[in-house]
Design a protein around this motif. Structure first.
Motif, PDB file in Angstrom:
ATOM      1  N   ASN A 179       0.868  -1.171   0.000  1.00  0.00           N
ATOM      2  CA  ASN A 179       0.000   0.000   0.000  1.00  0.00           C
ATOM      3  C   ASN A 179       0.908   1.225   0.000  1.00  0.00           C
ATOM      4  O   ASN A 179       1.372   1.676   1.047  1.00  0.00           O
ATOM      5  N   GLN A 229       0.790   4.401   2.333  1.00  0.00           N
ATOM      6  CA  GLN A 229       1.232   4.307   3.723  1.00  0.00           C
ATOM      7  C   GLN A 229       2.731   4.589   3.879  1.00  0.00           C
ATOM      8  O   GLN A 229       3.234   4.652   4.988  1.00  0.00           O
ATOM      9  N   THR A 287       5.823   6.722   4.301  1.00  0.00           N
ATOM     10  CA  THR A 287       6.015   8.106   4.723  1.00  0.00           C
ATOM     11  C   THR A 287       7.432   8.348   5.233  1.00  0.00           C
ATOM     12  O   THR A 287       8.134   7.415   5.618  1.00  0.00           O
ATOM     13  N   GLY A 347       5.833   1.356   5.035  1.00  0.00           N
ATOM     14  CA  GLY A 347       4.442   1.161   4.671  1.00  0.00           C
ATOM     15  C   GLY A 347       3.836  -0.139   5.138  1.00  0.00           C
ATOM     16  O   GLY A 347       4.321  -0.793   6.056  1.00  0.00           O
ATOM     17  N   VAL A 348       2.764  -0.500   4.456  1.00  0.00           N
ATOM     18  CA  VAL A 348       1.961  -1.668   4.814  1.00  0.00           C
ATOM     19  C   VAL A 348       1.799  -2.552   3.586  1.00  0.00           C
ATOM     20  O   VAL A 348       1.529  -2.060   2.498  1.00  0.00           O
ATOM     21  N   ARG A 403      -1.914  -8.117   7.554  1.00  0.00           N
ATOM     22  CA  ARG A 403      -1.206  -6.852   7.327  1.00  0.00           C
ATOM     23  C   ARG A 403       0.190  -6.947   7.910  1.00  0.00           C
ATOM     24  O   ARG A 403       0.365  -7.334   9.070  1.00  0.00           O
ATOM     25  N   SER A 436       3.229  -4.407   8.575  1.00  0.00           N
ATOM     26  CA  SER A 436       3.567  -2.986   8.556  1.00  0.00           C
ATOM     27  C   SER A 436       4.974  -2.769   9.079  1.00  0.00           C
ATOM     28  O   SER A 436       5.431  -3.441  10.001  1.00  0.00           O
ATOM     29  N   ARG A 496       7.518   0.532  10.195  1.00  0.00           N
ATOM     30  CA  ARG A 496       7.479   1.964  10.477  1.00  0.00           C
ATOM     31  C   ARG A 496       8.611   2.374  11.419  1.00  0.00           C
ATOM     32  O   ARG A 496       9.089   1.581  12.217  1.00  0.00           O
TER      33      ARG A 496
END
Length: 170
Positions: free
Chosen positions: A67, A70, A72, A85-86, A150, A152, A154
Motif C-alpha cells: 500500500n 502508507q 512516509t 508502509g503496509v 497486514r 507494517s 514503520r
C-alpha cells in the motif's frame, strides 16, 4: 506529616521513590532510541522493500500487495524517520486464529528477519480483538504482522541532511 498549615505532605522517601522510578523509565526509553543506528537514506527503500518481499515470500498462501500511500518520511525531534508502509494480504493470515498458529509463522519468519537485521518475533499480543506479532531492527524500525493479513513497517531512523522523499529516491 504536617507542614504547619494544616495540609498533609507526602513523606520525602515516597516522593524520591517516584522520581527515581520515572527517571529510570526515561533512561530506559532513551536508551532504546539511542541504540538505533541510522540507515543511509540511499539504502533505506531497497533495504526494507527487500525485507518485506522476503517475508511475504515465506507466507505464500496469501497474495501480498504493498500500500504505497502508507509509505512516509517525517522529521521527529531532530531525527528523520522512514515508514516503509503496509503490505496487505487481503484476507486473514493463513493458519492463524487469535493467539493460535503463530508458532509456525514465527518459526518460518525469524530466520528471514535475522537476515534483514531484525530480532525474532515475540509472542502474539492482543490489541482489542486483533492479535499480532512484532519486532524491531537495529535502525529502530518496528515490524508488525497481524492476523488480518497486514505487515507494517514503520519508524526506521534514517541518516540524511534533508528529511524528504527525494532524499530516499521516492
Amino acid at each position: 506529616m504536617s507542614s504547619g498549615t494544616g495540609q498533609r505532605t507526602r513523606p520525602a522517601s515516597r516522593e524520591t521513590g517516584r522520581v527515581a522510578v520515572f527517571g529510570a523509565l526515561a533512561l530506559l526509553v532513551a536508551g532504546c532510541a539511542a541504540g538505533a543506528e541510522p540507515l543511509p537514506a540511499q539504502d533505506a527503500v531497497a533495504h526494507y522493500d527487500a525485507a518485506a518481499d522476503a517475508l511475504t515470500a515465506e507466507l505464500p498462501a496469501q497474495e501480498w500487495t504493498p500500500n504505497a500511500v502508507q509509505r512516509t518520511i517525517q522529521e521527529e525531534d531532530g531525527t528523520c524517520r522512514y515508514s516503509p508502509g503496509v503490505w496487505e494480504a487481503g484476507e486473514t493470515l493463513d493458519g492463524v486464529s487469535g493467539d493460535q498458529g503463530w508458532e509456525e509463522v514465527t518459526d518460518r519468519l525469524d530466520p528471514v528477519l535475522a537476515e534483514h537485521g531484525f530480532e525474532d518475533l515475540g509472542a502474539p499480543t492482543r490489541s482489542g480483538a486483533l492479535y499480532s506479532v512484532s519486532t524491531h531492527d537495529g535502525h529502530g524500525a518496528e515490524l508488525v504482522l497481524d492476523e488480518q493479513g497486514r505487515l507494517s513497517l514503520r519508524g526506521a531512523l534514517i541518516d540524511t541532511t534533508t528529511c524528504t522523499k527525494s532524499a530516499l529516491g521516492l
